[in-house]
Design a protein around this motif. Structure first.
Motif, PDB file in Angstrom:
ATOM      1  N   UNK A   1       0.836  -1.208   0.000  1.00 50.67           N
ATOM      2  CA  UNK A   1       0.000   0.000   0.000  1.00 50.67           C
ATOM      3  C   UNK A   1       0.868   1.254   0.000  1.00 50.67           C
ATOM      4  N   UNK A   2       1.952   1.188  -0.759  1.00 46.73           N
ATOM      5  CA  UNK A   2       2.917   2.282  -0.856  1.00 46.73           C
ATOM      6  C   UNK A   2       2.820   2.850  -2.266  1.00 46.73           C
ATOM      7  N   UNK A   3       2.060   3.934  -2.420  1.00 49.27           N
ATOM      8  CA  UNK A   3       1.807   4.492  -3.743  1.00 49.27           C
ATOM      9  C   UNK A   3       2.694   5.693  -4.054  1.00 49.27           C
ATOM     10  N   UNK A   4       3.131   6.419  -3.055  1.00 46.83           N
ATOM     11  CA  UNK A   4       3.889   7.638  -3.319  1.00 46.83           C
ATOM     12  C   UNK A   4       5.189   7.696  -2.514  1.00 46.83           C
ATOM     13  N   UNK A   5       5.708   6.552  -2.093  1.00 48.83           N
ATOM     14  CA  UNK A   5       6.963   6.534  -1.353  1.00 48.83           C
ATOM     15  C   UNK A   5       8.161   6.515  -2.290  1.00 48.83           C
ATOM     16  N   UNK A   6       9.332   6.726  -1.719  1.00 50.98           N
ATOM     17  CA  UNK A   6      10.570   6.624  -2.470  1.00 50.98           C
ATOM     18  C   UNK A   6      10.932   7.833  -3.293  1.00 50.98           C
ATOM     19  N   UNK A   7      10.281   8.958  -3.085  1.00 49.47           N
ATOM     20  CA  UNK A   7      10.607  10.143  -3.895  1.00 49.47           C
ATOM     21  C   UNK A   7      11.859  10.847  -3.387  1.00 49.47           C
TER      22      UNK A   7
END
Length: 595
Positions: A220-226
């Motif tokens: 449920x990680x849609x916008x992580x890692x930016x």
């Protein structure tokens, strides 16, 4: 009179929630014809890419982890020049290490010749022979030491002799396996001078981004890692990497390879991808299965449309981009540049207009790219209609398009996990049961079956230690790998089939939302025999024509129903004389036809 109470007996969920149509994508995607076409497409792209890698000069191939370093440099703010210098440094280090190895192994005695061979990636086979010869000598020395130890153990008696022999055999097996393992690792390091195939780097990176999308959905990680957290990239970051990092790396730093590979990819994608989209279009609209032959005929007939649909917007961007390029060139002309700067500043609104057009086209292309092939497959139209419809649907209902795409990604990730688990379990069971009945050992002393195929663990793919196996074992391992990778390729075939199936459903939903066109409206030009699973004929046939009235139905055909007899004539009014026999004046109209 009291009104009767209304009772809700059921809800049409697909009409109430149109996005639930996307849950048909799995059933549509797993149809054998689409999977076969997807597998052929995947194998064709893979084979073509490996052929290009094989003929490409070693110095112009990728260095280890080159594309990952480019991604880090791109998101870390480093310039292209910094990345190029790091790449040259890595390649120089590989060449220096290879030249030193050539000199140390006495393959070359002149340092300049060794450096030249290193630049071209040569003398790998000679080093391989040296490694094998040294390995065999080490194993022979270990075997000689074992025999001497066993001979000495014969002077012992009882339990001491058994313990000494057991320890000697165990030490020999450990030494032999270590020697073979060292030789394999040494040869693997030697082969690095050949470079990493550009297609292999690109394919592995793109596959990794697909896996990151699946992991992001499951977590449920849609916008992580930016912010550079590469350990947990989200769905959005992985999708962006898939469409930008890999293609941009190949285009900017290996442009000739990019052009050749793109031409091959677009050709195969248009033929086989267009056929998959066509089968999916008919399947979704009419729940009928179009034959592979008819689908390929359609895709080949629409080949230019499939190829040019994604290219035309990019060409428009390049043409419009000439306006700001021209403005920059005019401002850089010596002597008259300052005067032209004023002119460019006065007309800078045209440059901004060009930027506005490029932005609209790029956003429309990125958002509507997935609808272009379904448009041609559903409507039977050309590339201009595909571009027009995809752009209009995206700009007319952008949030609905984003929502449908997000649902398709989440549902597709779950379906991918199921298919991968199914294939992984199938391979694991096959490997385990063969291992139960396989007792032979490889020359290294390891179990032969484990050396030929290590089995599916964390990764389904694997490397074969051909340096350890004999000639017949090499052939057996290669044939086993062919069938194993063919099964693994079915996962990729499913991904391709699901991509076209889900986007075809999205196209139907967007078309109904924007154009109010029913989903069962699909372009058809094929005859009945082009459908592999036609709908059964109705039990009641049409009324036969006069020419068929006296024919006898063939065996297996449904006999036509008899024509309905005409109604009896109305009785004449009282007092009127009945018409004479043969008189037809009252039965015909003025033109002589039947009334």
């Amino acid at each position: 009179m009291a009104e009767e109470p209304q009772v809700i007996r059921g809800i049409n969920w697909r009409e109430t929630f149109p996005f639930t149509h996307l849950f048909r994508a799995f059933r549509v995607a797993v149809h054998p014809s689409k999977l076969v076409l997807g597998l052929i497409l995947l194998l064709s792209i893979y084979t073509g890419g490996r052929i290009l890698d094989g003929i490409w000069p070693a110095r112009h191939l990728a260095v280890p982890d080159e594309i990952n370093h480019y991604e880090q440099a791109r998101f870390g703010g480093a310039s292209s020049q910094t990345f190029l210098e790091a790449r040259r440094s890595a390649r120089t280090e590989l060449e220096s290490a290879h030249a030193r190895r050539l000199l140390a192994e006495n393959v070359e005695t002149d340092p300049e010749e060794a450096a030249e061979e290193a630049r071209s990636g040569g003398e790998v086979d000679e080093l391989k022979e040296k490694i094998i010869r040294r390995r065999d000598q080490s194993v022979a020395a270990a075997a000689k030491a074992r025999d001497e130890a066993l001979a000495a153990a014969k002077n012992l008696s009882g339990r001491e002799r058994e313990d000494a022999e057991r320890a000697t055999e165990l030490s020999f097996e450990q030494n032999r396996r270590a020697v073979y393992r060292t030789a394999y690792e040494e040869y693997r390091d030697v082969k690095q001078i050949k470079g990493v195939g550009l297609f292999r780097s690109f394919f592995e990176y793109q596959s990794g981004q697909v896996m990151n999308v699946v992991r992001g959905v499951l977590a449920w990680n849609f916008f992580g890692g930016w912010n550079g957290n590469d350990d947990a990239p989200g769905v959005a970051r992985s999708v962006l990497n898939f469409f930008t990092v890999g293609p941009m790396w190949l285009m900017r730093f290996h442009p000739v390879y990019f052009v050749l590979f793109s031409l091959m990819f677009l050709t195969l994608w248009a033929i086989f991808g267009g056929a998959i989209a066509r089968i999916a279009a008919v399947h979704v609209a009419r729940d009928e299965k179009l034959s592979v032959r008819a689908a390929l005929q359609f895709s080949i007939g629409k080949f230019l449309s499939f190829v040019s649909a994604p290219l035309i917007p990019l060409i428009i961007v390049l043409l419009v981009g000439l306006v700001p390029i021209l403005a920059g060139l005019l401002a850089s002309i010596p002597y008259i540049g300052p005067l032209l700067n004023i002119l460019v500043g006065a007309l800078f609104v045209l440059v901004l207009a060009a930027g506005f057009v490029m932005t609209l086209v790029l956003l429309g292309t990125f958002g509507g790219f997935n609808l272009m092939y379904p448009t041609i497959a559903v409507e039977g139209s050309d590339s201009f209609d595909a571009i027009s419809r995809s752009f209009s649907y995206v700009y007319a209902r952008p949030w609905r398009m984003i929502f449908y795409t997000l649902v398709a990604i989440i549902y597709g990730a779950l379906c991918y996990v199921f298919v991968r688990l199914f294939v992984g379990l199938m391979l694991a069971l096959t490997h385990q049961f063969v291992d139960i009945g396989h007792f032979a050992d490889a020359p290294s002393g390891e179990p032969l079956w484990q050396t030929m195929w290590i089995g599916p663990h964390e990764r389904l793919s694997y490397d074969i230690d051909f340096l350890t196996l004999r000639g017949d074992q090499d052939i057996a391992a290669a044939l086993t790998a062919f069938w194993v990778y063919l099964v693994i390729g079915m996962i990729g075939a499913f991904v391709i089939s699901f991509y076209f199936s889900a986007n075809t459903i999205i196209y139907y939903l967007m078309r109904r939302e924007v154009d109010a066109t029913e989903p069962d409206d699909v372009y058809l030009e094929q005859s009945d025999e082009d459908f592999s699973e036609p709908i059964p004929h109705s039990a009641v046939a049409d009324v036969p024509s006069d020419g068929d009235a006296g024919t006898t139905p063939a065996s297996g055909d449904v006999a036509p129903a008899p024509a309905t007899p005409p109604p009896p004539p109305a009785p004449p009014p009282p007092g009127a004389e009945p018409p004479l026999a043969g008189d037809s004046s009252d039965a015909t109209d003025g033109s002589g036809g039947r009334s």
